[in-house]
Design a protein around this motif. Structure first.
Motif, PDB file in Angstrom:
ATOM      1  N   ASP A 108     -25.214  58.597  89.827  1.00 22.42           N
ATOM      2  CA  ASP A 108     -24.950  58.526  88.390  1.00 22.42           C
ATOM      3  C   ASP A 108     -25.798  59.501  87.587  1.00 22.42           C
ATOM      4  OD1 ASP A 108     -27.285  57.203  88.887  1.00 22.42           O
ATOM      5  OD2 ASP A 108     -26.777  55.385  87.790  1.00 22.42           O
TER       6      ASP A 108
ATOM      7  N   LYS B 231     -19.322  52.863  88.277  1.00 23.04           N
ATOM      8  CA  LYS B 231     -19.769  53.759  87.188  1.00 23.04           C
ATOM      9  C   LYS B 231     -19.753  55.206  87.641  1.00 23.04           C
ATOM     10  CE  LYS B 231     -24.637  53.010  88.251  1.00 23.04           C
ATOM     11  NZ  LYS B 231     -25.960  52.720  87.780  1.00 23.04           N
ATOM     12  N   GLU B 232     -19.862  55.438  88.957  1.00 26.27           N
ATOM     13  CA  GLU B 232     -19.848  56.817  89.480  1.00 26.27           C
ATOM     14  C   GLU B 232     -18.487  57.481  89.281  1.00 26.27           C
ATOM     15  OE1 GLU B 232     -20.780  54.126  91.223  1.00 26.27           O
ATOM     16  OE2 GLU B 232     -22.941  54.421  91.528  1.00 26.27           O
TER      17      GLU B 232
ATOM     18  N   LYS C 142     -28.990  45.061  97.177  1.00 26.78           N
ATOM     19  CA  LYS C 142     -30.362  44.551  97.258  1.00 26.78           C
ATOM     20  C   LYS C 142     -31.396  45.581  96.836  1.00 26.78           C
ATOM     21  CE  LYS C 142     -29.839  42.778 101.515  1.00 26.78           C
ATOM     22  NZ  LYS C 142     -30.157  42.073 102.763  1.00 26.78           N
ATOM     23  N   GLY C 143     -30.933  46.627  96.191  1.00 26.34           N
ATOM     24  CA  GLY C 143     -31.865  47.651  95.702  1.00 26.34           C
ATOM     25  C   GLY C 143     -31.613  49.013  96.327  1.00 26.34           C
ATOM     26  N   LEU C 144     -32.144  50.035  95.639  1.00 22.36           N
ATOM     27  CA  LEU C 144     -31.936  51.412  96.080  1.00 22.36           C
ATOM     28  C   LEU C 144     -32.551  51.668  97.470  1.00 22.36           C
ATOM     29  CD1 LEU C 144     -31.070  54.312  95.552  1.00 22.36           C
ATOM     30  CD2 LEU C 144     -33.106  54.612  94.137  1.00 22.36           C
TER      31      LEU C 144
ATOM     32  N   ALA D 109     -30.202  50.350  99.974  1.00 22.93           N
ATOM     33  CA  ALA D 109     -29.010  51.209 100.090  1.00 22.93           C
ATOM     34  C   ALA D 109     -29.309  52.402 101.003  1.00 22.93           C
ATOM     35  CB  ALA D 109     -28.575  51.693  98.704  1.00 22.93           C
TER      36      ALA D 109
ATOM     37  N   ALA E 127     -24.278  54.635  95.977  1.00 24.13           N
ATOM     38  CA  ALA E 127     -23.367  54.346  94.856  1.00 24.13           C
ATOM     39  C   ALA E 127     -22.881  52.904  94.971  1.00 24.13           C
ATOM     40  CB  ALA E 127     -22.197  55.324  94.876  1.00 24.13           C
ATOM     41  N   ALA E 128     -23.797  52.009  95.324  1.00 21.93           N
ATOM     42  CA  ALA E 128     -23.395  50.623  95.548  1.00 21.93           C
ATOM     43  C   ALA E 128     -23.958  49.666  94.511  1.00 21.93           C
ATOM     44  CB  ALA E 128     -23.845  50.183  96.951  1.00 21.93           C
ATOM     45  N   GLY E 129     -24.582  50.221  93.461  1.00 21.34           N
ATOM     46  CA  GLY E 129     -25.156  49.358  92.422  1.00 21.34           C
ATOM     47  C   GLY E 129     -24.066  48.668  91.607  1.00 21.34           C
ATOM     48  N   LEU E 130     -24.448  47.654  90.870  1.00 21.01           N
ATOM     49  CA  LEU E 130     -23.459  46.875  90.113  1.00 21.01           C
ATOM     50  C   LEU E 130     -23.103  47.513  88.772  1.00 21.01           C
ATOM     51  CD1 LEU E 130     -24.745  43.235  90.744  1.00 21.01           C
ATOM     52  CD2 LEU E 130     -22.782  44.374  91.808  1.00 21.01           C
TER      53      LEU E 130
ATOM     54  N   THR F   4     -24.537  47.192  85.801  1.00 19.26           N
ATOM     55  CA  THR F   4     -24.455  46.153  84.763  1.00 19.26           C
ATOM     56  C   THR F   4     -24.594  46.729  83.347  1.00 19.26           C
ATOM     57  OG1 THR F   4     -26.794  45.715  85.090  1.00 19.26           O
ATOM     58  CG2 THR F   4     -25.268  44.235  86.193  1.00 19.26           C
TER      59      THR F   4
ATOM     60  N   GLN G 255     -22.996  48.872 101.665  1.00 16.46           N
ATOM     61  CA  GLN G 255     -24.151  48.003 101.439  1.00 16.46           C
ATOM     62  C   GLN G 255     -23.545  46.665 101.045  1.00 16.46           C
ATOM     63  OE1 GLN G 255     -26.459  48.726  97.893  1.00 16.46           O
ATOM     64  NE2 GLN G 255     -28.319  47.902  98.778  1.00 16.46           N
TER      65      GLN G 255
ATOM     66  N   LEU H 272     -28.711  60.463  93.546  1.00 13.74           N
ATOM     67  CA  LEU H 272     -28.129  59.246  92.960  1.00 13.74           C
ATOM     68  C   LEU H 272     -26.799  59.591  92.305  1.00 13.74           C
ATOM     69  CD1 LEU H 272     -31.117  57.203  91.534  1.00 13.74           C
ATOM     70  CD2 LEU H 272     -30.248  57.406  93.856  1.00 13.74           C
TER      71      LEU H 272
HETATM   72  P1  UTP Z   1     -29.382  51.803  89.106  1.00  8.82           P
HETATM   73  O1  UTP Z   1     -30.420  50.784  88.923  1.00  8.82           O
HETATM   74  O2  UTP Z   1     -29.240  52.866  88.078  1.00  8.82           O
HETATM   75  O3  UTP Z   1     -27.939  51.205  89.339  1.00  8.82           O
HETATM   76  O4  UTP Z   1     -29.547  52.426  90.542  1.00  8.82           O
HETATM   77  P2  UTP Z   1     -27.325  49.814  88.984  1.00  8.82           P
HETATM   78  O5  UTP Z   1     -28.174  48.729  89.520  1.00  8.82           O
HETATM   79  O6  UTP Z   1     -25.914  49.898  89.468  1.00  8.82           O
HETATM   80  O7  UTP Z   1     -27.327  49.927  87.399  1.00  8.82           O
HETATM   81  P3  UTP Z   1     -27.513  48.827  86.277  1.00  8.82           P
HETATM   82  O8  UTP Z   1     -28.973  48.900  85.933  1.00  8.82           O
HETATM   83  O9  UTP Z   1     -27.076  47.499  86.813  1.00  8.82           O
HETATM   84  O10 UTP Z   1     -26.647  49.309  85.165  1.00  8.82           O
HETATM   85  C1  UTP Z   1     -29.615  53.820  90.807  1.00  8.82           C
HETATM   86  C2  UTP Z   1     -28.639  54.206  91.898  1.00  8.82           C
HETATM   87  O11 UTP Z   1     -28.818  53.416  93.059  1.00  8.82           O
HETATM   88  C3  UTP Z   1     -27.600  52.815  93.455  1.00  8.82           C
HETATM   89  C4  UTP Z   1     -26.716  52.802  92.217  1.00  8.82           C
HETATM   90  O12 UTP Z   1     -25.351  52.829  92.566  1.00  8.82           O
HETATM   91  C5  UTP Z   1     -27.177  54.062  91.495  1.00  8.82           C
HETATM   92  O13 UTP Z   1     -26.497  55.210  91.954  1.00  8.82           O
HETATM   93  N1  UTP Z   1     -27.873  51.457  93.995  1.00  8.82           N
HETATM   94  C6  UTP Z   1     -28.655  50.596  93.298  1.00  8.82           C
HETATM   95  C7  UTP Z   1     -27.319  51.087  95.198  1.00  8.82           C
HETATM   96  O14 UTP Z   1     -26.591  51.873  95.846  1.00  8.82           O
HETATM   97  N2  UTP Z   1     -27.567  49.832  95.669  1.00  8.82           N
HETATM   98  C8  UTP Z   1     -28.343  48.956  94.996  1.00  8.82           C
HETATM   99  O15 UTP Z   1     -28.533  47.822  95.491  1.00  8.82           O
HETATM  100  C9  UTP Z   1     -28.891  49.346  93.772  1.00  8.82           C
END
Ligand code: UTP
Length: 287
Positions: free
Chosen positions: A131, A26-27, A107-109, A112, A10-13, A15, A103, A129
């Motif tokens: 979300d 967003k989570e 830097k990507g799933l 993570a 749950a570390a994505g941005l 966007t 994280q 995931l």
């Molecule tokens: P997403 O690609 O849907 O998440 O990654 P994001 O990058 O936050 O979304 P947008 O595209 O910018 O809106 C799927 C999952 O992987 C996690 C996200 O939190 C989400 O649950 N993730 C993604 C990480 O934990 N770290 C990352 O570097 C990228």
């Protein structure tokens, strides 16, 4: 094969959900009165998971606070005899054993998931995931665990995706084995529609053998300059069998605005106390 640990990245941005995700993960977006992540944790628990590792990033403190105890609030509810609410609040902090790992940079799933390696400690594990909400009587991750147990392998959840969305998913090439089950032959991250091996995409539920970590490491940086889980799965598939399972259930991609709105509408309609009023309201709106 016993699966008791789950990693929830749950570390994505987030966007796609700016500007709200500037200061809020967003989570934590609410589906009426419960954040998305609550449903994900409930699914894991219902599948027998008893150890959850959250991979979080900056501005994700609210996730930790949400699952923590809240003594002042609990005392207030106790003193004002709001026992139902008190129970709801107390239950959340005692749901399951939760650990948090940071994280540092998104830097990507794949990256993570790599952060959880130490805690996973050589066991097979689940990934959910943060979300994706999936609604079904048998939790989606339970369905994958059953396949993994039966075949002693990694299993990924897949579903048919609309053609115009193919380039947003990890798309599989699979050999059908039995009803809803494929032996994975290949998986490609975000292919263009003309290069996609099918229209069947991986969604946010996985069960992995611990070898996935070495495979993510070996795969390195992929599409978009990120460490892609898909590349790790591709590598894993070269050394051991990976299965793809068309899960039963309704999935809501709440990281996407339309998916989020659909989740709110469906959950509101099904709400015991005001669902019928929501239905009436919507019917009048579309007339
Ligand atoms: P997403 O690609 O849907 O998440 O990654 P994001 O990058 O936050 O979304 P947008 O595209 O910018 O809106 C799927 C999952 O992987 C996690 C996200 O939190 C989400 O649950 N993730 C993604 C990480 O934990 N770290 C990352 O570097 C990228």
């Amino acid at each position: 094969m016993e699966i008791k640990k789950a990693v929830i990245p749950a570390a994505g941005l987030g966007t796609r959900f700016l500007p709200v995700t500037k200061s809020m993960p967003k989570e934590m977006l609410p589906i009426i009165d419960k954040p998305v992540i609550h449903y994900v944790v409930e699914e894991a628990i219902a599948a027998g998971i008893d150890d959850i590792i959250f991979v979080t990033g900056r501005s994700k403190r609210s996730i930790e606070d949400y699952f923590d105890e809240s003594p002042e609030l609990e005392m207030h509810l106790r003193n004002s005899h709001k026992d139902d609410l008190l129970k709801i609040v107390e239950d959340i902090s005692s749901m399951v054993d939760i650990h948090y790992i940071r994280q540092k940079e998104p830097k990507g799933l794949g990256d993570a998931i790599m952060r959880s390696r130490k805690h996973v400690n050589g066991d097979p594990f689940a990934v959910l995931l943060g979300d994706d909400i999936i609604v079904n009587k048998t939790p989606c991750i339970r369905q994958l665990i059953e396949v993994s147990k039966k075949y002693q392998c990694s299993t990924i959840a897949v579903e048919q995706v609309p053609r115009k969305k193919v380039s947003s998913y990890g798309i599989i090439k699979g050999q059908p084995l039995e009803e809803s089950l494929y032996i994975l032959e290949d998986i490609v991250e975000k292919p263009s529609i003309d290069k996609a091996p099918s229209d069947i995409g991986a969604i946010g539920r996985y069960v992995f053998t611990p070898e996935i970590f070495d495979c993510i490491n070996e795969a390195g940086i992929g599409v978009g300059g990120e460490i892609q889980l898909t590349d790790g799965i591709r590598m894993l598939n070269k050394m051991q069998k990976v299965y793809a399972y068309k899960f039963a259930g309704r999935r809501y991609d709440t990281g996407d605005k339309l998916g989020y709105v659909k989740a709110i509408i469906d959950f509101a309609i099904q709400n015991e106390s005001f669902g019928s009023q929501v239905k009436d309201y919507l019917c009048k709106k579309v007339d």
